[in-house]
Motif scaffolding. Structure first.
Motif, mmCIF file in Angstrom:
data_model
loop_
_atom_site.group_PDB
_atom_site.id
_atom_site.type_symbol
_atom_site.label_atom_id
_atom_site.label_comp_id
_atom_site.label_asym_id
_atom_site.label_seq_id
_atom_site.Cartn_x
_atom_site.Cartn_y
_atom_site.Cartn_z
ATOM 1 N N LEU B 212 -27.655 6.982 -20.189
ATOM 2 C CA LEU B 212 -27.844 8.352 -19.733
ATOM 3 C C LEU B 212 -29.286 8.559 -19.243
ATOM 4 O O LEU B 212 -29.521 9.175 -18.194
ATOM 5 C CB LEU B 212 -27.530 9.310 -20.892
ATOM 6 N N ALA B 213 -30.217 8.007 -19.986
ATOM 7 C CA ALA B 213 -31.625 8.136 -19.583
ATOM 8 C C ALA B 213 -31.883 7.394 -18.272
ATOM 9 O O ALA B 213 -32.578 7.909 -17.381
ATOM 10 C CB ALA B 213 -32.522 7.591 -20.690
ATOM 11 N N LEU B 214 -31.310 6.211 -18.143
ATOM 12 C CA LEU B 214 -31.504 5.428 -16.918
ATOM 13 C C LEU B 214 -30.857 6.116 -15.716
ATOM 14 O O LEU B 214 -31.425 6.157 -14.616
ATOM 15 C CB LEU B 214 -30.905 4.023 -17.095
ATOM 16 N N THR B 216 -30.310 9.288 -15.333
ATOM 17 C CA THR B 216 -31.105 10.463 -14.984
ATOM 18 C C THR B 216 -32.346 10.073 -14.200
ATOM 19 O O THR B 216 -32.695 10.676 -13.187
ATOM 20 C CB THR B 216 -31.509 11.224 -16.265
ATOM 21 N N ARG B 217 -33.012 9.011 -14.683
ATOM 22 C CA ARG B 217 -34.213 8.540 -13.994
ATOM 23 C C ARG B 217 -33.867 8.087 -12.573
ATOM 24 O O ARG B 217 -34.577 8.393 -11.614
ATOM 25 C CB ARG B 217 -34.829 7.382 -14.792
#
Lengths: 286, 290
Positions: B212-214, B216-217
Motif C-alpha cells: 500500500l505504501a509503495l 501510494t508512493r
C-alpha cells in the motif's frame, strides 16, 4: 486526503541494519569474541596434535624408523633454515606455484567464460575436456620433464594441468549462475553485449572464480611438489624425496609441515583479498 | 465502455517528500536519450497481434491472438488475468523481448526495439544487483546510456530522495528490506525519465502494508508528471482497479474485457474499495476472471 505519512507505514522508519541484525559496532564486538574463541580452539587442537605426535614417537609407534619427535623435526627446520637450504628450495617451489597459478588461472577464466557464452563450442569440447581432466597428472610428469627439461617449466606445466580445469569449472559455473532477470532488465535498458559482459557476467562470476582460485592455489602447490618429487634440481618436493630416500624422517615431517603452513598462509591471504573485493556479499556467503 | 484520459492531478506530495517536477529533476539531455517521434496520441498500439511459441516437439503453442489494443499517451493501463493468459508476453512485446508472430506493435510510433530508450521496466523481483550499493543500482540504466558520472550521481541522489532512501544509498541490497529494495528498483526505473513504464507485478513480493505504501508512493510520482504511460501487469484485480485508468482483462490469449475506471485522482488507496464505481468494476471483472 490523508497523506501517506499519516496513514501508512512510514518508509522513514526503515532501519534495515537493525532489522537484519547487523548493527555495526555490536557485530564487530561479536565477531571479535567469536574470532578469539575460534583462534583459542585452533591453538588447543594444534597442541593436542603435537601431544599425540610426541606420544607416538616416544612409544616408537608405528615403527622405530618413523618415530621422530616434534623437537627433532624443529631442530631439522632450524638447521636447514640457518644453512639457507630451506629458503632456496622454498623459493623455487613457490616461484613455480605462483607462475602456474597465474598462467593457468588466467587461461582457465578465459576458457570458462568463453564456454559459458558459447554453448555449441562447449558441447563440442566437453568430451575432450572431461577426458583431459580425468588423466592422472602424475603420469604426465615424465612427459613434461622430457619435453621441457628438469627445470621450473616442467613443474609449472604439471601444476597448470591441475589448476586450469579447476578455474575453468569455476568461471563457467559462475557465468551460468547469472539471473535471467538481470539480463532481461539489461536488454530492455538497451545494454550492449560488452556492457552485459562487464557489468553483469563478470561480477556475477567473480565469487565462483575466487572460490576456484583459492582451490587452484592449493592444487598448484600439490602439482609443483608432485613434479619435484619425481624429478627436479631443487624445491621442497625434491628435499622430501632426498630425505625420504635416506630415512631422514624428521626432514620429511618438517617439510610437510612447512608445506601445510604455506598452503594455509596462501589460502588465508587470498581469503583476505576475496573478502575485500567481495565485501558486497552477506557475511554468511563470504 | 468509453475510454477517458487520466484526470489531471492537483495532489501535492506529502510534506516530507521532495517536490517532483520535470524542472527540478536532473535529466539526461535529449541527445543522450534519443529523439522522440513527433507527438502522437498513442503511446502503444497492438494491431491484430498474435504470438505463438514453438515447443520442443515442434508443436506451435498460441499465447496471444487477435490483440487489438491502443494505449494513449499518459494513460495508466492495468493488465489482469490468470497465470499464463499472456499478460507478461504483452509486456515483453512492448519491450522488444518477443517478436509478434502476426500483426504489429508500435511504441511511441516506433518499432519496440527502437523505442527502448524511452522505456522503464520494473519486474516482479526487484532485480537489484548485489554487487552494487543502492545508489549504484539506481545509476545502472544511466551508466548503460553513457551518462557522465557526476550527472548520473545527481539523478540517482534525487530519485533516492524521492523514494525516501537517501539514508540507505550506500547499503548493499542484502541490507535492505524487501520494501526498500522495491523502492530502489522504482528509483532506478524513474531515473531514466521513461515515457513508457512497463511494470510486471512489481509489488507481488511485498507484504500488504508495504504494498500500500509503495503503491501510494508510485501514484504520487506518476501523478506529479502526466506524460508517462504505464502498462501494469498484475494478478491482483483490486490493485489494478485502484491504480489504473483502464483495466484490460485477458484470458486464453485474448482480450476478454476492457474497462475504464472512472474514479477521480488523487485516489485514497486505503479507502478506494468503498467507492461504488470501484465495486461495480470489480464485480464486472471478477465475474469473468473466476
Amino acid at each position: 486526503m490523508r497523506t501517506m505519512d499519516e496513514t501508512l507505514p512510514s518508509f522513514t522508519a526503515d532501519q534495515p541494519w537493525t532489522r537484519a541484525g547487523v548493527s555495526r559496532s555490536p557485530r564487530r564486538l561479536r565477531w571479535s569474541r567469536e574470532t578469539l574463541i575460534v583462534r583459542g580452539l585452533q591453538v588447543l587442537v594444534g597442541l593436542a596434535l603435537l601431544g599425540l605426535w610426541q606420544l607416538a614417537a616416544s612409544n616408537r609407534w608405528p615403527d622405530p624408523v618413523l618415530a621422530k619427535t616434534p623437537l627433532q623435526t624443529w631442530h631439522y627446520l632450524v638447521h636447514s633454515a640457518s644453512s639457507g637450504e630451506l629458503w632456496s628450495n622454498t623459493r623455487a617451489t613457490l616461484t613455480a606455484v605462483l607462475i602456474a597459478w597465474v598462467l593457468a588461472g588466467a587461461a582457465g577464466v578465459v576458457a570458462g567464460v568463453a564456454l559459458a557464452l558459447l554453448p555449441r563450442a562447449e558441447r563440442v569440447l566437453t568430451p575432450y575436456l572431461d577426458a583431459a581432466n580425468a588423466m592422472p597428472r602424475i603420469a604426465l610428469a615424465p612427459l613434461f620433464i622430457v619435453a621441457l627439461g628438469i627445470n621450473t617449466s616442467a613443474k609449472v606445466a604439471m601444476a597448470s594441468t591441475l589448476v586450469f580445469f579447476i578455474i575453468l569449472s569455476g568461471a563457467r559455473a559462475g557465468v551460468r549462475s547469472t539471473d535471467a532477470e538481470w539480463l532481461r532488465l539489461s536488454a530492455v535498458l538497451g545494454a550492449k553485449k560488452h556492457q552485459v559482459f562487464r557489468k553483469i557476467l563478470l561480477p556475477v562470476a567473480t565469487p565462483a572464480i575466487f572460490a576456484a582460485l583459492r582451490l587452484g592455489l592449493i592444487y598448484s602447490l600439490l602439482g609443483v611438489v608432485g613434479s619435484e618429487l619425481i624429478s627436479a634440481r631443487n624445491g621442497l618436493g625434491q628435499l622430501i624425496a632426498y630425505d625420504s630416500s635416506t630415512f631422514r624422517m624428521e626432514g620429511v615431517y618438517g617439510i610437510l609441515i612447512l608445506l601445510a603452513v604455506l598452503a594455509v598462509v596462501l589460502n588465508q591471504g587470498l581469503g583476505l583479498l576475496e573478502r575485500r573485493l567481495l565485501r558486497w556479499q552477506p557475511p554468511a556467503d563470504r | 465502455m468509453v475510454m477517458t484520459a487520466p484526470q489531471p492531478t492537483t495532489q501535492r506530495l506529502p510534506h516530507s517528500t521532495p517536490q517532483i517536477s520535470p524542472q527540478s529533476v536532473p535529466q539526461a539531455s535529449q541527445s543522450e536519450i534519443g529523439q522522440l517521434e513527433p507527438e502522437r496520441d498513442d503511446a502503444i498500439a497492438f494491431e491484430d497481434v498474435a504470438v505463438t511459441y514453438s515447443t520442443p516437439g515442434d508443436d506451435q503453442r498460441p499465447v496471444l491472438s487477435g490483440i487489438d489494443l491502443t494505449i494513449p499517451r499518459g494513460q495508466f493501463i492495468a493488465l489482469v488475468g490468470r497465470s499464463g493468459c499472456g499478460k507478461t508476453t504483452l509486456l515483453n512485446l512492448v519491450a522488444g523481448l518477443v517478436e509478434p508472430s502476426e500483426g504489429a506493435v508500435t511504441v511511441l510510433g516506433q518499432e519496440p526495439r527502437a523505442a527502448r530508450r524511452h522505456l522503464g521496466f520494473m519486474l516482479a523481483r526487484d532485480a537489484l544487483m548485489p554487487w552494487r550499493d543502492a545508489r549504484r543500482n539506481v545509476e545502472y540504466g544511466l551508466e548503460l546510456r553513457g551518462i557522465a558520472k557526476a550527472e548520473r550521481r545527481a539523478i540517482a541522489d534525487h530519485w533516492l530522495e524521492a523514494v525516501q532512501l537517501t539514508h540507505a544509498q550506500h547499503l548493499w541490497p542484502w541490507q535492505l528490506s524487501q520494501g526498500m529494495r522495491q523502492r530502489v528498483a522504482l528509483a532506478r526505473t524513474w531515473a531514466l525519465d521513461p515515457n513508457v513504464l512497463l511494470m510486471d507485478e512489481p509489488y507481488a513480493s511485498v507484504d500488504v502494508n508495504t504494498r500500500l505504501a509503495l503503491q501510494t508512493r508510485f501514484l504520487d510520482l506518476w501523478q506529479s508528471e502526466e506524460h508517462r504511460t504505464v502498462m501494469f501487469v498484475t494478478h491482483d484485480l483490486s490493485e489494478a482497479i485502484a491504480l489504473a485508468d483502464r483495466v484490460v482483462l485477458l484470458g486464453g490469449g485474448r482480450i476478454l474485457d476492457d474497462v475504464t475506471v472512472q474514479i477521480e485522482r488523487p485516489r485514497d488507496l486505503g479507502a478506494i474499495n468503498a467507492n461504488p464505481h470501484y465495486q461495480q468494476v470489480y464485480e464486472r471483472l471478477r465475474g469473468q476472471l473466476f
